[in-house]
Scaffold this active site. Structure first.
Site, PDB file in Angstrom:
ATOM      1  N   TYR A  53       0.754  -1.216   0.117  1.00 49.42           N
ATOM      2  CA  TYR A  53      -0.047   0.052   0.094  1.00 49.42           C
ATOM      3  C   TYR A  53       0.830   1.285  -0.043  1.00 49.42           C
ATOM      4  CZ  TYR A  53      -3.700  -3.017   1.209  1.00 49.42           C
ATOM      5  OH  TYR A  53      -4.912  -4.025   1.302  1.00 49.42           O
ATOM      6  N   SER A 207     -13.342  -4.591   0.019  1.00 46.80           N
ATOM      7  CA  SER A 207     -14.072  -4.150  -1.026  1.00 46.80           C
ATOM      8  C   SER A 207     -15.772  -4.340  -0.579  1.00 46.80           C
ATOM      9  CB  SER A 207     -13.797  -4.495  -2.247  1.00 46.80           C
ATOM     10  OG  SER A 207     -14.602  -3.517  -3.014  1.00 46.80           O
ATOM     11  N   PRO A 208     -16.037  -4.225   0.476  1.00 46.80           N
ATOM     12  CA  PRO A 208     -17.582  -4.706   1.278  1.00 46.80           C
ATOM     13  C   PRO A 208     -18.620  -3.721   0.424  1.00 46.80           C
ATOM     14  CG  PRO A 208     -16.534  -3.155   2.809  1.00 46.80           C
ATOM     15  CD  PRO A 208     -15.402  -3.350   1.702  1.00 46.80           C
ATOM     16  N   LEU A 209     -18.277  -2.694  -0.077  1.00 45.89           N
ATOM     17  CA  LEU A 209     -19.159  -1.745  -0.961  1.00 45.89           C
ATOM     18  C   LEU A 209     -18.875  -1.864  -2.283  1.00 45.89           C
ATOM     19  CD1 LEU A 209     -19.141   1.422   1.247  1.00 45.89           C
ATOM     20  CD2 LEU A 209     -20.742  -0.522   1.256  1.00 45.89           C
ATOM     21  N   ALA A 210     -18.335  -2.965  -2.610  1.00 49.72           N
ATOM     22  CA  ALA A 210     -17.845  -2.989  -4.181  1.00 49.72           C
ATOM     23  C   ALA A 210     -17.594  -2.114  -4.954  1.00 49.72           C
ATOM     24  CB  ALA A 210     -19.323  -3.720  -4.989  1.00 49.72           C
ATOM     25  N   GLY A 211     -16.354  -1.467  -4.459  1.00 45.62           N
ATOM     26  CA  GLY A 211     -15.844  -0.116  -5.174  1.00 45.62           C
ATOM     27  C   GLY A 211     -16.543   0.991  -5.106  1.00 45.62           C
ATOM     28  N   GLY A 212     -17.517   1.105  -4.241  1.00 44.16           N
ATOM     29  CA  GLY A 212     -18.267   2.313  -4.044  1.00 44.16           C
ATOM     30  C   GLY A 212     -19.671   2.189  -4.727  1.00 44.16           C
ATOM     31  N   GLY A 216     -24.560   3.799  -3.664  1.00 47.58           N
ATOM     32  CA  GLY A 216     -25.558   4.218  -4.098  1.00 47.58           C
ATOM     33  C   GLY A 216     -25.076   5.530  -4.902  1.00 47.58           C
ATOM     34  N   LYS A 217     -23.944   5.842  -5.152  1.00 45.23           N
ATOM     35  CA  LYS A 217     -23.158   6.985  -5.789  1.00 45.23           C
ATOM     36  C   LYS A 217     -23.461   6.857  -7.251  1.00 45.23           C
ATOM     37  CE  LYS A 217     -18.478   5.694  -5.185  1.00 45.23           C
ATOM     38  NZ  LYS A 217     -17.064   6.319  -4.460  1.00 45.23           N
TER      39      LYS A 217
END
Length: 343
Positions: A53, A207-212, A216-217
């Site tokens: 990283y 990546s629990p939000l699948a890359g955003g 909902g953005k």
């Protein structure tokens, strides 16, 4: 915040971990330290990083944070990873004893600690015999340089082979697996999750939000713009964005997420995280944040309780469509057995 053990180990971690891939890249040192402070203040105690990283800068930022806060090291469970290239040499990559010896010492130096609580192999190495890697990890535990070890991005057979070889040699076994996992990425449930359960390994989803997407953005058929990762740098994954945009199930899942979020007065991110934190075998969900505001919104998922009906709706909408052989065959011919009489 809830607390769970790391797989079969006795170490206790919060069910939301702080991922630090943004440190040194999308978050400078001051912002990163503020994120760390806020995370710990909220009850979090599990910090995950990796040597790759920002080419070691993420570890250095965490090391400075620990050094500047007396007692902080005793309060947090510290995890890092090694495997990917850290230099131009052919020995600057992989899970060989040659590379890991240097990689581990470098991580300890950057983090300014004497022991790393959880040392993870960042991915499978097809070149190095797994016995060599396992023996190095066993020696690192014996020397006190690491407390436990785990894997990331391994397949089911990788896990099973490693666990059984470690047991056969009488060595310490892995306690965690760090896979990509979310409402939009559930393919690991076919074989990887069962393999982890069989081995007693806890899951640490990244990546629990699948890359955003699950925040909902993104809007259907609208190319991302503005203050999003793809909006700021379209080359980062436009092809993957297009594939997800073209998949009808993406929008079916997001519709249910938004409905559940509206019912709770919560954000889409909080609903998606709460669903994942409740999945079988999940120990701690890794949260990534570029700002303290993002972190604050995500951490609110710890206080969100979904009803059984809401969980079922989210699970049904996101059910992975594994129709190809052998998974489709297995699903069609699933046999349930019940033994009566308490046997």
């Amino acid at each position: 915040m809830q607390y769970r053990t790391l797989g079969t180990s006795g170490a206790v971690v919060s069910n939301y971990a702080l991922g630090t891939m943004t440190f040194g890249a999308e978050a400078n040192r001051d912002t990163s330290h503020a994120i760390l402070d806020n995370y710990v203040a909220a009850g979090g105690n599990f910090i995950d990083t990796a040597d790759v990283y920002s080419a070691g800068v993420s570890e250095e930022i965490i090391g400075r944070w620990l050094a500047a806060r007396p007692g902080a090291r005793d309060k947090v469970v510290l995890a890092t990873k090694a495997r990917f290239p850290m230099g131009p040499s052919p020995n600057d990559v992989g899970t060989s004893r040659r590379h890991l010896t240097r990689a581990l010492d470098d991580s300890l130096r950057r983090l300014k600690v004497e022991q790393i609580d959880l040392y993870q192999m960042h991915a499978w190495d097809p070149i190095t015999p797994i016995e060599e890697t396992l023996r190095f990890l066993e020696d690192a535990v014996t020397l006190g340089k690491i407390g436990y070890y785990g894997f990331s991005n391994f397949l089911g057979w990788h896990l099973t082979k490693a666990v059984h070889l470690a047991r056969a040699h009488g060595w310490n076994t892995p306690v965690t697996l760090q896979p990509q996992y979310s409402l939009l990425v559930r393919g690991i449930e076919a074989e990887i999750v069962p393999a982890a359960l069989d081995a007693g390994m806890g899951l640490l989803p990244w990546s629990p939000l699948a890359g955003g997407w699950l925040s909902g953005k993104y809007k259907r058929d609208e190319v991302p713009t503005g203050a999003t990762r793809l909006g700021e740098n379209p080359t980062r994954g436009m092809e993957a964005w297009q594939q997800r945009n073209d998949n009808p199930q993406t929008w079916e899942v997001l519709e249910v997420v938004q409905e559940v979020a509206a019912a709770h007065g919560a954000s889409a991110s909080q609903v998606s995280l709460a669903w994942l934190a409740g999945r079988t075998a999940v120990t701690s969900v890794i949260l990534g944040a570029r700002t303290t505001q993002q972190l604050e919104d995500n951490l609110a998922a710890a206080d969100l309780e979904l009803s059984d009906d809401e969980v079922q709706r989210l699970t049904a909408a996101s059910e992975p469509r594994l129709d190809a052989y052998p998974y489709g065959l297995m699903a069609r011919h699933q046999i349930s057995r019940r033994i009566e009489g308490g046997r």
